[in-house]
Design a protein around this motif. Structure first.
Motif, mmCIF file in Angstrom:
data_model
loop_
_atom_site.group_PDB
_atom_site.id
_atom_site.type_symbol
_atom_site.label_atom_id
_atom_site.label_comp_id
_atom_site.label_asym_id
_atom_site.label_seq_id
_atom_site.Cartn_x
_atom_site.Cartn_y
_atom_site.Cartn_z
ATOM 1 N N PHE A 60 38.341 45.639 34.356
ATOM 2 C CA PHE A 60 37.807 44.303 34.647
ATOM 3 C C PHE A 60 38.913 43.248 34.605
ATOM 4 C CE2 PHE A 60 33.690 46.250 33.360
ATOM 5 C CZ PHE A 60 32.988 45.948 34.522
ATOM 6 N N HIS A 61 39.889 43.446 33.755
ATOM 7 C CA HIS A 61 41.009 42.518 33.671
ATOM 8 C C HIS A 61 41.794 42.505 34.980
ATOM 9 C CE1 HIS A 61 44.204 40.133 32.064
ATOM 10 N NE2 HIS A 61 43.721 40.175 30.830
ATOM 11 N N VAL A 62 42.086 43.699 35.485
ATOM 12 C CA VAL A 62 42.820 43.810 36.751
ATOM 13 C C VAL A 62 41.994 43.250 37.901
ATOM 14 C CG1 VAL A 62 43.763 45.443 38.436
ATOM 15 C CG2 VAL A 62 44.198 45.774 35.993
ATOM 16 N N ALA A 63 40.683 43.559 37.901
ATOM 17 C CA ALA A 63 39.800 43.063 38.961
ATOM 18 C C ALA A 63 39.771 41.537 38.988
ATOM 19 C CB ALA A 63 38.391 43.615 38.768
ATOM 20 N N LEU A 64 39.711 40.916 37.805
ATOM 21 C CA LEU A 64 39.704 39.458 37.743
ATOM 22 C C LEU A 64 41.045 38.875 38.199
ATOM 23 C CD1 LEU A 64 37.823 38.733 34.389
ATOM 24 C CD2 LEU A 64 37.109 38.023 36.677
ATOM 25 N N ASP A 65 42.136 39.524 37.827
ATOM 26 C CA ASP A 65 43.459 39.040 38.246
ATOM 27 C C ASP A 65 43.625 39.103 39.762
ATOM 28 O OD1 ASP A 65 44.200 38.434 35.702
ATOM 29 O OD2 ASP A 65 45.316 40.286 35.336
ATOM 30 N N ILE A 66 43.042 40.131 40.374
ATOM 31 C CA ILE A 66 43.110 40.250 41.836
ATOM 32 C C ILE A 66 42.219 39.199 42.500
ATOM 33 C CG2 ILE A 66 42.526 41.742 43.791
ATOM 34 C CD1 ILE A 66 43.305 44.125 42.032
ATOM 35 N N TYR A 67 41.034 39.000 41.919
ATOM 36 C CA TYR A 67 40.070 38.062 42.506
ATOM 37 C C TYR A 67 40.503 36.621 42.297
ATOM 38 C CZ TYR A 67 35.605 35.768 43.458
ATOM 39 O OH TYR A 67 34.629 34.954 43.956
ATOM 40 N N GLN A 68 41.047 36.327 41.101
ATOM 41 C CA GLN A 68 41.484 34.966 40.782
ATOM 42 C C GLN A 68 42.938 35.015 40.311
ATOM 43 O OE1 GLN A 68 37.777 32.474 39.211
ATOM 44 N NE2 GLN A 68 38.223 34.157 37.817
ATOM 45 N N LYS A 69 43.862 35.026 41.265
ATOM 46 C CA LYS A 69 45.273 35.234 40.959
ATOM 47 C C LYS A 69 45.872 34.108 40.122
ATOM 48 C CE LYS A 69 46.167 37.938 45.136
ATOM 49 N NZ LYS A 69 46.964 38.040 46.390
ATOM 50 N N ASP A 70 45.421 32.902 40.309
ATOM 51 C CA ASP A 70 46.024 31.753 39.645
ATOM 52 C C ASP A 70 45.243 31.270 38.431
ATOM 53 O OD1 ASP A 70 47.997 31.716 41.643
ATOM 54 O OD2 ASP A 70 46.666 30.551 42.963
ATOM 55 N N SER A 71 44.414 32.148 37.868
ATOM 56 C CA SER A 71 43.571 31.723 36.737
ATOM 57 C C SER A 71 43.783 32.658 35.546
ATOM 58 C CB SER A 71 42.094 31.714 37.145
ATOM 59 O OG SER A 71 41.876 30.889 38.263
ATOM 60 N N TYR A 72 45.025 32.843 35.139
ATOM 61 C CA TYR A 72 45.348 33.812 34.086
ATOM 62 C C TYR A 72 44.643 33.470 32.771
ATOM 63 C CZ TYR A 72 47.980 36.458 30.648
ATOM 64 O OH TYR A 72 48.319 37.297 29.623
ATOM 65 N N ILE A 73 44.732 32.195 32.356
ATOM 66 C CA ILE A 73 44.128 31.796 31.076
ATOM 67 C C ILE A 73 42.606 31.957 31.114
ATOM 68 C CG2 ILE A 73 43.747 29.873 29.495
ATOM 69 C CD1 ILE A 73 46.493 28.830 30.240
#
Length: 339
Positions: A60-73
């Motif tokens: 889920f962490h990787v999926a979120l990073d792919i979906y929202q690249k500029d929203s790390y925090i």
């Protein structure tokens, strides 16, 4: 990292968890779960739930990073506060549900015990993982030991408490009928997630403001100690309630001529001394206690959920108890068979 560092990390992480789990297991005095079952629960928490949680949290962490690249925090917050509590409490607690289905969870005491044991195994494994693969490579040895000390106290209580909350409701659900049973199970799961998620949120907030001493830090620590203290109290109250159940249910067996009256105290005592309760030498105290206590608990459960299976088990246990005690209340057998 030296071999000695690694050894100390494992000992520091696992030894307190094993000792605390052993205390809870020892306190389950009346119908203690087998060592094999407790060991399985601990290993499931440490490895089964640990690996499944690591996989799904990473996914889920990787999926979120792919979906929202500029929203790390924001992604970190979603994973830590929502996804991780859901995934981890589900993977830990699912085994207690399975054991309930297999009739290995008889009451609230069993549910709390298994929840604590699974949570302790999970926490110990997670502490080792963070120390060796996250903190040490990025921040060095001193930061690793500081982080490990913090996690040993708080993360251990967190995982033990979160899973025990659901475990308590799973154990309680055994006494409920279908609609109420599902309601209790779902609410127990939600409470576990909220407990876990609130802690993660507070930990993330305190970390973001870099404050060593503030009201938020105090509140997040107090939350765990209060919840764990409440669970420990509930566990001990549940154990004492078991003693009352045994006395109530086995008085009926005395009236039926199955056991002598003085043996009731033997079954209901936290510390059983055969001579004190006048047990014949021919009786195996451990086997006698096991059968008598199980009979009392099955009779208590029958009041809530009567069934032919329970009825048959009660009759079989009663017959075994009678054969072991070989009790004859009087020469005319006037009491035996009294309803």
């Amino acid at each position: 990292m030296s071999g000695l560092d690694t050894l100390i990390i494992y000992l520091y992480s696992y030894f307190p968890a094993i000792m605390l789990g052993g205390f809870f297991w020892w306190m389950d005095r009346f119908e203690r779960e087998s060592f094999i079952l407790v060991l399985f629960a601990f290993l499931w928490g440490a490895f089964g739930a640990g690996m499944l949680s690591y996989f799904w949290n990473t996914f889920f962490h990787v999926a979120l990073d792919i979906y929202q690249k500029d929203s790390y925090i924001a992604n970190e917050m979603v994973v830590g506060v929502v996804i991780a509590p859901f995934v981890e409490e589900l993977t830990k607690g699912i085994v207690i549900l399975l054991l309930l289905k297999l009739n290995k969870v008889d009451n609230i005491t069993d549910g709390i015990l298994l929840g604590v044991i699974i949570g302790l195994g999970f926490a110990a494994s997670e502490n080792v993982h963070y120390a060796r693969t996250v903190v040490f490579p990025s921040s060095g040895e001193l930061a690793m030991w500081h982080n490990l000390w913090f996690r040993e106290i708080h993360t251990t209580l967190l995982h033990a408490s979160g899973t025990a909350v659901w475990g308590a409701m799973i154990g309680y659900s055994r006494y409920l009928k279908i609609p109420q049973k599902y309601f209790a199970l779902v609410n127990g799961f939600i409470l576990a997630i909220v407990t876990h998620g609130f802690w993660n949120f507070m930990a993330s907030y305190v970390g973001s403001i870099q404050a060593e001493t503030n009201i938020i830090r105090f509140a997040m620590r107090a939350e765990l100690f209060v919840i764990f203290g409440m669970l420990l109290t509930l566990f001990l109250v549940s154990v004492m309630n078991q003693s009352k159940i045994i006395i109530t249910e086995l008085k009926d067996e005395y009236d039926k001529g199955i056991i002598p009256e003085e043996h009731i105290g033997f079954f209901a005592s936290l510390v059983r001394h055969p001579k004190r309760y006048k047990l014949p030498k021919s009786i195996s105290p451990s086997e006698y206690a096991k059968i008598g206590v199980r009979l009392a608990f099955r009779k208590d459960e029958y009041h809530y959920n009567p069934s032919k299976i329970l009825e048959t088990e009660i009759e079989n246990l009663r017959e075994k108890l009678k054969l072991m005690s070989d009790y004859k209340p009087d020469s005319l057998q006037l009491r035996y068979g009294k309803s």
